[in-house]
Design a protein around this motif. Structure first.
Motif, PDB file in Angstrom:
ATOM      1  N   MET A  60      -2.761  30.943  24.615  1.00  0.00           N
ATOM      2  CA  MET A  60      -1.734  29.403  24.477  1.00  0.00           C
ATOM      3  C   MET A  60      -2.091  28.392  23.931  1.00  0.00           C
ATOM      4  O   MET A  60      -3.527  28.009  24.753  1.00  0.00           O
ATOM      5  N   ARG A  61      -2.404  27.858  23.397  1.00  0.00           N
ATOM      6  CA  ARG A  61      -2.941  26.144  22.413  1.00  0.00           C
ATOM      7  C   ARG A  61      -2.476  25.035  23.907  1.00  0.00           C
ATOM      8  O   ARG A  61      -1.515  25.295  23.823  1.00  0.00           O
ATOM      9  N   GLN A  62      -3.383  24.580  24.520  1.00  0.00           N
ATOM     10  CA  GLN A  62      -3.289  23.009  25.023  1.00  0.00           C
ATOM     11  C   GLN A  62      -2.792  22.002  24.221  1.00  0.00           C
ATOM     12  O   GLN A  62      -3.954  21.513  23.523  1.00  0.00           O
ATOM     13  N   ASN A  63      -2.047  20.914  24.647  1.00  0.00           N
ATOM     14  CA  ASN A  63      -2.611  20.311  23.255  1.00  0.00           C
ATOM     15  C   ASN A  63      -3.073  18.848  24.210  1.00  0.00           C
ATOM     16  O   ASN A  63      -2.286  18.943  25.494  1.00  0.00           O
ATOM     17  N   LYS A  64      -4.030  18.413  24.432  1.00  0.00           N
ATOM     18  CA  LYS A  64      -4.748  17.108  24.947  1.00  0.00           C
ATOM     19  C   LYS A  64      -4.164  16.190  24.838  1.00  0.00           C
ATOM     20  O   LYS A  64      -3.366  15.335  24.164  1.00  0.00           O
ATOM     21  N   VAL A  65      -3.647  15.447  25.732  1.00  0.00           N
ATOM     22  CA  VAL A  65      -3.111  14.576  25.816  1.00  0.00           C
ATOM     23  C   VAL A  65      -4.398  13.264  26.225  1.00  0.00           C
ATOM     24  O   VAL A  65      -5.644  12.513  26.927  1.00  0.00           O
ATOM     25  N   VAL A  66      -4.016  12.002  25.327  1.00  0.00           N
ATOM     26  CA  VAL A  66      -5.225  10.539  25.048  1.00  0.00           C
ATOM     27  C   VAL A  66      -4.074   9.883  24.975  1.00  0.00           C
ATOM     28  O   VAL A  66      -3.469   9.475  24.235  1.00  0.00           O
ATOM     29  N   TYR A  67      -4.983   9.146  25.845  1.00  0.00           N
ATOM     30  CA  TYR A  67      -4.162   7.800  26.857  1.00  0.00           C
ATOM     31  C   TYR A  67      -4.581   6.934  25.557  1.00  0.00           C
ATOM     32  O   TYR A  67      -5.972   6.214  25.047  1.00  0.00           O
ATOM     33  N   ARG A  68      -4.273   5.374  25.175  1.00  0.00           N
ATOM     34  CA  ARG A  68      -4.486   3.720  25.366  1.00  0.00           C
ATOM     35  C   ARG A  68      -6.207   3.631  25.526  1.00  0.00           C
ATOM     36  O   ARG A  68      -6.121   3.558  26.580  1.00  0.00           O
ATOM     37  N   GLY A  69      -6.418   3.208  25.148  1.00  0.00           N
ATOM     38  CA  GLY A  69      -8.073   2.282  25.519  1.00  0.00           C
ATOM     39  C   GLY A  69      -7.243   1.176  26.108  1.00  0.00           C
ATOM     40  O   GLY A  69      -6.523   0.805  26.873  1.00  0.00           O
ATOM     41  N   ARG A  70      -8.545   0.815  26.985  1.00  0.00           N
ATOM     42  CA  ARG A  70      -8.313  -1.242  27.733  1.00  0.00           C
ATOM     43  C   ARG A  70      -7.561  -1.697  26.421  1.00  0.00           C
ATOM     44  O   ARG A  70      -6.781  -2.266  28.032  1.00  0.00           O
ATOM     45  N   ILE A  71      -8.168  -1.716  25.591  1.00  0.00           N
ATOM     46  CA  ILE A  71      -6.970  -3.038  24.919  1.00  0.00           C
ATOM     47  C   ILE A  71      -6.647  -3.005  24.558  1.00  0.00           C
ATOM     48  O   ILE A  71      -5.390  -3.592  24.313  1.00  0.00           O
ATOM     49  N   GLU A  72      -5.569  -1.740  24.287  1.00  0.00           N
ATOM     50  CA  GLU A  72      -4.427  -0.901  23.612  1.00  0.00           C
ATOM     51  C   GLU A  72      -3.525  -1.311  24.632  1.00  0.00           C
ATOM     52  O   GLU A  72      -2.779  -1.404  23.963  1.00  0.00           O
ATOM     53  N   GLN A  73      -3.906  -1.322  25.790  1.00  0.00           N
ATOM     54  CA  GLN A  73      -3.158  -1.262  26.809  1.00  0.00           C
ATOM     55  C   GLN A  73      -2.364  -2.672  27.327  1.00  0.00           C
ATOM     56  O   GLN A  73      -1.310  -2.875  27.245  1.00  0.00           O
ATOM     57  N   ILE A  74      -3.312  -3.821  27.177  1.00  0.00           N
ATOM     58  CA  ILE A  74      -2.757  -4.869  27.343  1.00  0.00           C
ATOM     59  C   ILE A  74      -1.983  -5.236  26.465  1.00  0.00           C
ATOM     60  O   ILE A  74      -0.709  -6.459  27.050  1.00  0.00           O
ATOM     61  N   PRO A  75      -1.330  -5.202  25.522  1.00  0.00           N
ATOM     62  CA  PRO A  75      -0.411  -5.464  24.730  1.00  0.00           C
ATOM     63  C   PRO A  75       0.766  -4.649  25.630  1.00  0.00           C
ATOM     64  O   PRO A  75       2.166  -5.626  25.559  1.00  0.00           O
ATOM     65  N   ILE A  76       1.042  -4.087  25.846  1.00  0.00           N
ATOM     66  CA  ILE A  76       1.669  -3.086  26.224  1.00  0.00           C
ATOM     67  C   ILE A  76       2.427  -3.642  27.776  1.00  0.00           C
ATOM     68  O   ILE A  76       3.578  -3.983  28.085  1.00  0.00           O
ATOM     69  N   TYR A  77       1.363  -4.154  28.512  1.00  0.00           N
ATOM     70  CA  TYR A  77       1.841  -5.026  30.613  1.00  0.00           C
ATOM     71  C   TYR A  77       2.351  -5.820  29.800  1.00  0.00           C
ATOM     72  O   TYR A  77       2.985  -6.213  30.544  1.00  0.00           O
ATOM     73  N   LEU A  78       1.311  -6.559  29.122  1.00  0.00           N
ATOM     74  CA  LEU A  78       1.889  -8.017  28.462  1.00  0.00           C
ATOM     75  C   LEU A  78       3.457  -7.877  27.803  1.00  0.00           C
ATOM     76  O   LEU A  78       3.584  -8.981  28.337  1.00  0.00           O
ATOM     77  N   GLY A  79       3.544  -6.485  27.285  1.00  0.00           N
ATOM     78  CA  GLY A  79       4.938  -7.468  26.521  1.00  0.00           C
ATOM     79  C   GLY A  79       6.101  -6.633  28.124  1.00  0.00           C
ATOM     80  O   GLY A  79       7.115  -7.709  27.950  1.00  0.00           O
ATOM     81  N   LYS A  80       5.381  -5.959  28.849  1.00  0.00           N
ATOM     82  CA  LYS A  80       6.730  -5.868  29.691  1.00  0.00           C
ATOM     83  C   LYS A  80       6.901  -7.465  31.104  1.00  0.00           C
ATOM     84  O   LYS A  80       7.662  -7.366  31.602  1.00  0.00           O
ATOM     85  N   CYS A  81       5.181  -7.984  31.356  1.00  0.00           N
ATOM     86  CA  CYS A  81       5.054  -8.537  31.741  1.00  0.00           C
ATOM     87  C   CYS A  81       6.270  -9.650  30.939  1.00  0.00           C
ATOM     88  O   CYS A  81       7.279 -10.811  31.393  1.00  0.00           O
ATOM     89  N   PHE A  82       6.874 -10.151  29.782  1.00  0.00           N
ATOM     90  CA  PHE A  82       7.359 -10.866  29.158  1.00  0.00           C
ATOM     91  C   PHE A  82       8.881 -11.196  28.876  1.00  0.00           C
ATOM     92  O   PHE A  82       9.742 -11.949  29.039  1.00  0.00           O
ATOM     93  N   ARG A  83       9.045  -9.533  29.581  1.00  0.00           N
ATOM     94  CA  ARG A  83      10.618  -9.113  29.756  1.00  0.00           C
ATOM     95  C   ARG A  83      10.381  -9.537  30.818  1.00  0.00           C
ATOM     96  O   ARG A  83      12.128  -9.501  31.034  1.00  0.00           O
ATOM     97  N   GLY A  84      10.321  -9.457  31.531  1.00  0.00           N
ATOM     98  CA  GLY A  84      10.294  -9.382  33.102  1.00  0.00           C
ATOM     99  C   GLY A  84      10.814 -11.097  33.405  1.00  0.00           C
ATOM    100  O   GLY A  84      11.277 -11.885  34.390  1.00  0.00           O
ATOM    101  N   LEU A  85      10.057 -11.641  32.631  1.00  0.00           N
ATOM    102  CA  LEU A  85      10.422 -13.679  32.544  1.00  0.00           C
ATOM    103  C   LEU A  85      11.805 -13.575  31.776  1.00  0.00           C
ATOM    104  O   LEU A  85      12.514 -14.692  32.623  1.00  0.00           O
ATOM    105  N   ILE A  86      12.354 -12.566  31.733  1.00  0.00           N
ATOM    106  CA  ILE A  86      14.116 -12.906  30.679  1.00  0.00           C
ATOM    107  C   ILE A  86      14.696 -11.574  31.914  1.00  0.00           C
ATOM    108  O   ILE A  86      16.048 -12.742  32.414  1.00  0.00           O
ATOM    109  N   TYR A  87      14.501 -10.667  31.893  1.00  0.00           N
ATOM    110  CA  TYR A  87      15.428 -10.045  32.564  1.00  0.00           C
ATOM    111  C   TYR A  87      15.535  -9.834  33.811  1.00  0.00           C
ATOM    112  O   TYR A  87      16.338  -8.930  34.762  1.00  0.00           O
TER     113      TYR A  87
END
Length: 315
Positions: free
Chosen positions: A1-28
Motif C-alpha cells: 500500500m502506497r503511503q503519502n509523504k507529508v512535506v512540511y513548509r520550510g522555516r521561511i515559508e512558515q513565518i508569514p503563517i504565524y505572522l498572520g495569526k499574530c495580526f488576527r490576535g490583534l483584532i480578535y
C-alpha cells in the motif's frame, strides 16, 4: 500500500503563517488594547515627570527615568503572555512540524510593529502635553525622530525579555507573577536610583534600563544643561542668620541683581556632568546596539527554551 509523504513548509515559508495569526490576535483577541494603555501611561508620566525634560539636569534625569520605564512596561506587557497562553497549541504544532525559530521570528516581527506604534503614540502624547523637546536632533535632523527611535529600542528589548519570560512560563499567572520582579530588577540596577559599587555596579550593564536612560539623557544633551538643585537648596537657607547677618540671602541677592544666575547654574552643572550621558553619535549608537543585542539574545533564548517543549512535563 502506497503511503503519502507529508512535506512540511520550510522555516521561511512558515513565518508569514504565524505572522498572520499574530495580526488576527490583534483584532480578535483584544491585543489592540496595549496601544491605548500605552497612551494612558504616557500621558500620566508626561504630566507628572516631564515638565522640565531637556531644560534642567534634574528634569532630564527624572524624565528619562520615567519614560524609560514606560517603554519597559509597554514592552513587557506586550508579550509576557503571548506564548504561555497558547502553550498547548505550540506543543502540538511543534510535534506536527512547526519550526520554533519561525514561530519566534513571526512574533519578533509582530512585536516590532506593536512597539513602533506605541513609540509613535508616546511621541504624540508628549507633544500634546507640551513636553519641551528640542527642535533639532543629533542622530537625525529632528529630535522627535531621535527619541522615537530610542523609545522603540527600549520597548523592543523589553518586549523580547517578556517573550523569553512567556516562553519559560507554563501559565499566564506565572508569567504575570514574574513580570513585577523583572521591573524591580530593572529599577534597582538601572544605575540611577542607588549609588551602586563593585559587582552591583557591573550588573547595571546587563539591564535594559541602564542603556535606555543613558540613551535618553545623551540625546537630550544632559551635560550642557543647568543644574537648579543647589540654587533651590540655597533658597531654603536664605533666612539662616550668622551673627545677625544672613550671608546666603545676601549672596543670592548679589547673584540675582548682577545677572549671574545663569552663570551660577551652569557652574553648578559642571560638577554634576556624567560620562554616561555624552552627547555624541558614537555613544548613542552604542546604547542602541546594546539594546538591539539584548533583544536578539532574549529571542534566541526563547527559541532554545521552546525547542524542548515536547519534553517539558509541566504542561
Amino acid at each position: 500500500m502506497r503511503q503519502n509523504k507529508v512535506v512540511y513548509r520550510g522555516r521561511i515559508e512558515q513565518i508569514p503563517i504565524y505572522l498572520g495569526k499574530c495580526f488576527r490576535g490583534l483584532i480578535y483577541q483584544d491585543d489592540w488594547k496595549v496601544i491605548p494603555m500605552a497612551a494612558v501611561i504616557s500621558a500620566l508620566v508626561a504630566f507628572v515627570a516631564c515638565g522640565n525634560f531637556c531644560k534642567t539636569m534634574e528634569g532630564t534625569m527624572y524624565g528619562a527615568l520615567a519614560l524609560t520605564f514606560v517603554c519597559i512596561w509597554n514592552g513587557l506587557f506586550n508579550s509576557v503572555q503571548v506564548i504561555c497562553r497558547e502553550r498547548d497549541i505550540v506543543k502540538r504544532e511543534h510535534r506536527a512540524g512547526m519550526h520554533i525559530s519561525s514561530y519566534i521570528a513571526a512574533h519578533m516581527i509582530y512585536q516590532a510593529f506593536i512597539c513602533a506604534l506605541q513609540s509613535a503614540v508616546m511621541i504624540e502624547i508628549c507633544l500634546l502635553a507640551k513636553v519641551p523637546f528640542p527642535a533639532n536632533g543629533l542622530m537625525t535632523p529632528w529630535f522627535t525622530v531621535d527619541i522615537a527611535i530610542a523609545f522603540f529600542m527600549i520597548s523592543y528589548a523589553s518586549d523580547m525579555l517578556g517573550l523569553l519570560v512567556s516562553a519559560f512560563s507554563r501559565t499566564t499567572t506565572t508569567a504575570m507573577t514574574v513580570m513585577p520582579f523583572m521591573l524591580i530588577i530593572q529599577l534597582l540596577f538601572s544605575g540611577f536610583m542607588f549609588d551602586l559599587q563593585g559587582f552591583a555596579l557591573k550588573l547595571t550593564n546587563l539591564t535594559i534600563s541602564r542603556w535606555g536612560i543613558n540613551s535618553l539623557c545623551s540625546l537630550s544633551d544632559y551635560n550642557s544643561q543647568p543644574m537648579v538643585s543647589l540654587w533651590n537648596q540655597l533658597m531654603k537657607l536664605q533666612d539662616v542668620s550668622v551673627f545677625g547677618i544672613k550671608p546666603v540671602k545676601e549672596a543670592a541677592i548679589y547673584i540675582s541683581e548682577n545677572g549671574l544666575m545663569d552663570t551660577f547654574l551652569q557652574e553648578s552643572a559642571k560638577y554634576n556632568q556624567n560620562v554616561n550621558y555624552v552627547y555624541s553619535v558614537d555613544h548613542i549608537l552604542k546604547c542602541w546596539l546594546i539594546l538591539l543585542g539584548f533583544a536578539l539574545l532574549f529571542a534566541a533564548l526563547a527559541v532554545v527554551l521552546l525547542k524542548g517543549i515536547d519534553k517539558d512535563t509541566r504542561g
